[in-house]
Design an enzyme around this catalytic site. Structure first.
Site, mmCIF file in Angstrom:
data_model
loop_
_atom_site.group_PDB
_atom_site.id
_atom_site.type_symbol
_atom_site.label_atom_id
_atom_site.label_comp_id
_atom_site.label_asym_id
_atom_site.label_seq_id
_atom_site.Cartn_x
_atom_site.Cartn_y
_atom_site.Cartn_z
ATOM 1 N N SER A 89 24.068 130.747 57.217
ATOM 2 C CA SER A 89 24.312 129.461 57.870
ATOM 3 C C SER A 89 23.111 128.895 58.622
ATOM 4 O O SER A 89 23.204 127.795 59.169
ATOM 5 C CB SER A 89 25.499 129.569 58.833
ATOM 6 O OG SER A 89 26.708 129.622 58.109
ATOM 7 N N LYS A 92 22.184 125.395 57.796
ATOM 8 C CA LYS A 92 22.713 124.196 58.441
ATOM 9 C C LYS A 92 21.680 123.492 59.320
ATOM 10 O O LYS A 92 21.907 122.355 59.737
ATOM 11 C CB LYS A 92 23.971 124.550 59.228
ATOM 12 C CG LYS A 92 25.118 125.042 58.329
ATOM 13 C CD LYS A 92 26.373 125.340 59.132
ATOM 14 C CE LYS A 92 27.527 125.757 58.219
ATOM 15 N NZ LYS A 92 27.711 127.199 58.133
ATOM 16 N N SER A 148 29.552 126.298 63.445
ATOM 17 C CA SER A 148 28.997 126.659 62.133
ATOM 18 C C SER A 148 30.012 126.434 61.016
ATOM 19 O O SER A 148 30.143 127.231 60.087
ATOM 20 C CB SER A 148 28.510 128.116 62.117
ATOM 21 O OG SER A 148 27.648 128.350 61.016
ATOM 22 N N LYS A 264 20.260 128.529 65.671
ATOM 23 C CA LYS A 264 21.327 128.551 64.659
ATOM 24 C C LYS A 264 21.455 129.953 64.114
ATOM 25 O O LYS A 264 20.464 130.579 63.730
ATOM 26 C CB LYS A 264 21.018 127.574 63.515
ATOM 27 C CG LYS A 264 22.165 127.474 62.511
ATOM 28 C CD LYS A 264 23.382 126.805 63.129
ATOM 29 C CE LYS A 264 24.668 127.024 62.308
ATOM 30 N NZ LYS A 264 25.217 128.383 62.474
#
Length: 315
Positions: A89, A92, A148, A264
């Site tokens: 993720s 992202k 997320s 992130k």
């Protein structure tokens, strides 16, 4: 205008020839000519060796790590900096960047969730949207970066580019523009695909670019976001999304004197535990830490903390 486009195209071709991460990542920007065409591109970036400071990394268990002094634009530590890995993720970051860069997208735009929010992969992190839910673009982006949500990523892709496929094309084009030529995306959320990969250095490039947006810094540093919106029938809905970053929610402790500026996370079986983060020291110096494929969450934050602790020793 035409001359500018041609000059940019020529620059891109020369850059792409100089850096082929799959073949020899250490060749990136190794020109010794101070008047090289690459100097303007790399002026605000650090360029690491594939391996650097191994004596400081003996206790780090992640397969790919990178520590950059963002204030002085200096690479401090690296391991497998140009090795392709699944980003999970942390993908992202690019998804959010594409949305923030689009002049047609505004934070108060009202988006309606459609069939794109359905994600079939077991264990995917989700914001909990239902078809017909009406949220602002800002709320969806907070879900993307705080919770997320894979459903949020798909919603961003569809609303920004019209389809997941068109959005992924934008992601890959933008990666090349940033010099992230060891990166290839197949989706907007980071769920596992053998053709979906990046490198620690490329992820630094992408995060570095995203940090130029004040909105990104807000989105990627929130501990808790509360979204109030309405569903398909007009009924009020409230969702509370806690950050997946252990530092922000108190499940892990940063080294003394450090704070999270933006970050992130990413976790899948294929990618392991991942974290791309910008941290600040008490003196105001900023550090980019990229950690890919730690064996588990606890080790991920141990690895990240070790990198930050070593920063003073390797300056």
């Amino acid at each position: 205008m035409i001359c500018g486009v041609l000059a940019y195209r020529e620059f891109g071709m020369r850059f792409s020839k100089r850096y082929a991460a799959a073949e020899d990542g250490t060749a990136l920007l190794k020109s010794t000519n101070p008047s090289s065409v690459l100097v303007p591109f790399a002026a605000d970036l650090a360029v690491p060796e594939a391996e650097s400071g191994s004596e400081y990394l003996t206790d780090v268990r992640a397969e790919g790590v990178l520590l950059i002094d963002g204030t002085n634009k200096k690479s401090l530590l690296s391991h497998n900096a140009y090795t392709r890995m699944n980003p999970a993720s942390t993908t992202k970051i690019m998804t959010c960047l594409i949305a923030l860069e689009d002049p047609e997208i505004h934070m108060d735009d009202l988006w309606t969730a459609g069939p794109e929010i359905v994600v079939s992969e077991p264990g995917a992190s989700m914001g909990g949207f239902q078809q017909g839910d009406q949220l602002t673009a800002e709320q969806v982006l907070y879900c993307l970066m705080v919770r997320s949500g894979a459903d949020a990523a798909n919603m961003v892709a569809t609303r920004v580019a019209g389809s997941e496929e068109a959005f992924v094309e934008r992601m890959n084009r933008r990666a090349k523009e940033l010099g992230a030529t060891g990166t290839h995306f197949t989706n907007s959320h980071g769920l596992t695909d053998p053709d979906h990969y990046t490198t620690p250095y490329d992820l630094y490039l992408i995060l570095h670019e995203a940090m130029k947006y004040p909105e990104f810094r807000k989105l990627a540093s929130e501990k808790l976001y509360v979204a109030d919106y309405v569903d398909a029938s007009g009924q009020a809905v409230q969702k509370k999304w806690f950050s997946t970053n252990y530092y922000l929610v108190g499940k892990a402790k940063l080294p003394t004197g450090f704070s999270v500026v933006a970050a992130k996370t990413g976790t899948t079986l294929a990618a392991g535990a991942c974290l791309a983060q910008l941290s600040a020291s008490e003196s105001g110096r900023e550090y980019y830490s990229i950690v890919l494929k730690s064996p588990n969450h606890d080790t991920l934050y141990q690895d990240t903390s070790l990198l930050l602790q070593k920063s003073a020793q390797v300056h």
